[in-house]
Scaffold this motif. Sequence first.
Motif, PDB file in Angstrom:
ATOM      1  N   GLY A 156      37.323  45.340  30.924  1.00 41.44           N
ATOM      2  CA  GLY A 156      36.480  44.577  30.019  1.00 41.44           C
ATOM      3  C   GLY A 156      34.994  44.626  30.333  1.00 41.44           C
ATOM      4  N   ARG A 157      34.616  45.319  31.404  1.00 42.97           N
ATOM      5  CA  ARG A 157      33.214  45.373  31.841  1.00 42.97           C
ATOM      6  C   ARG A 157      32.562  43.990  31.793  1.00 42.97           C
ATOM      7  N   PRO A 158      32.935  43.097  32.707  1.00 45.63           N
ATOM      8  CA  PRO A 158      32.409  41.724  32.684  1.00 45.63           C
ATOM      9  C   PRO A 158      30.881  41.712  32.635  1.00 45.63           C
ATOM     10  N   ASP A 159      30.336  40.651  32.033  1.00 42.15           N
ATOM     11  CA  ASP A 159      28.893  40.538  31.888  1.00 42.15           C
ATOM     12  C   ASP A 159      28.205  40.311  33.230  1.00 42.15           C
ATOM     13  N   LEU A 160      28.750  39.453  34.061  1.00 44.29           N
ATOM     14  CA  LEU A 160      28.194  39.183  35.388  1.00 44.29           C
ATOM     15  C   LEU A 160      29.307  39.315  36.417  1.00 44.29           C
ATOM     16  N   ILE A 161      29.010  40.039  37.503  1.00 42.51           N
ATOM     17  CA  ILE A 161      30.009  40.282  38.543  1.00 42.51           C
ATOM     18  C   ILE A 161      29.463  39.789  39.876  1.00 42.51           C
ATOM     19  N   PHE A 162      30.253  38.987  40.570  1.00 45.07           N
ATOM     20  CA  PHE A 162      29.909  38.467  41.887  1.00 45.07           C
ATOM     21  C   PHE A 162      30.923  39.064  42.856  1.00 45.07           C
ATOM     22  N   SER A 163      30.666  40.282  43.294  1.00 47.27           N
ATOM     23  CA  SER A 163      31.648  41.056  44.064  1.00 47.27           C
ATOM     24  C   SER A 163      32.074  40.367  45.345  1.00 47.27           C
ATOM     25  N   ASN A 164      31.121  39.803  46.094  1.00 47.01           N
ATOM     26  CA  ASN A 164      31.487  39.185  47.374  1.00 47.01           C
ATOM     27  C   ASN A 164      32.335  37.936  47.187  1.00 47.01           C
ATOM     28  N   ARG A 165      32.327  37.346  46.003  1.00 41.54           N
ATOM     29  CA  ARG A 165      33.134  36.164  45.711  1.00 41.54           C
ATOM     30  C   ARG A 165      34.405  36.516  44.934  1.00 41.54           C
ATOM     31  N   LYS A 166      34.513  37.767  44.466  1.00 41.46           N
ATOM     32  CA  LYS A 166      35.630  38.226  43.608  1.00 41.46           C
ATOM     33  C   LYS A 166      35.712  37.367  42.349  1.00 41.46           C
ATOM     34  N   LYS A 167      34.548  37.150  41.704  1.00 44.42           N
ATOM     35  CA  LYS A 167      34.485  36.348  40.492  1.00 44.42           C
ATOM     36  C   LYS A 167      33.650  37.079  39.443  1.00 44.42           C
ATOM     37  N   VAL A 168      34.034  36.864  38.180  1.00 42.33           N
ATOM     38  CA  VAL A 168      33.304  37.477  37.075  1.00 42.33           C
ATOM     39  C   VAL A 168      33.096  36.442  35.974  1.00 42.33           C
ATOM     40  N   ILE A 169      32.059  36.677  35.176  1.00 37.08           N
ATOM     41  CA  ILE A 169      31.780  35.823  34.025  1.00 37.08           C
ATOM     42  C   ILE A 169      31.684  36.700  32.791  1.00 37.08           C
TER      43      ILE A 169
END
Length: 137
Positions: free
Chosen positions: A47-60
């Motif tokens: 889905g190519r997330p809009d915002l990716i927080f790799s070190n937290r393994k979270k996406v928005i």
Amino acid sequence: MDRVSKEVRSANMRKIKSKGMKPEMLVRRLVHGLGYRYRLHRQDLPGRPDLIFSNRKKVIFVHGCFWHSHRDPNCPIAHKPKSNLSYWEPKLERTKERDMQNVKRLEEMGWQVLEIWECELKDTVELAHRTRRFLDG
């Protein structure tokens, strides 16, 4: 029946972008202002997330209420098209199904997902609290 010609409608649709739209930019500014750093639109994630927080393994994901068929009955933006339903209904249904599959695949990969709807951007204080809870939780 559409109110404009097929050529005008086609030209209007070509102008609609998938990245860098106003709702996404508002969320990006808010998240950056909260002190979080992120990457954008990683192509290797479903889905190519809009915002990716790799070190937290979270996406928005920032969803437009019309394009992603927001189901909240209080949403003032989401609506069902009045014309050309044979085109719009399957298109919007495919988008909704694709969104659900992308979230499922991301969660199976160990990512946590937050979906922010366009209509939620008006209350920036609540959005900031919700985003902070998601990213810190």
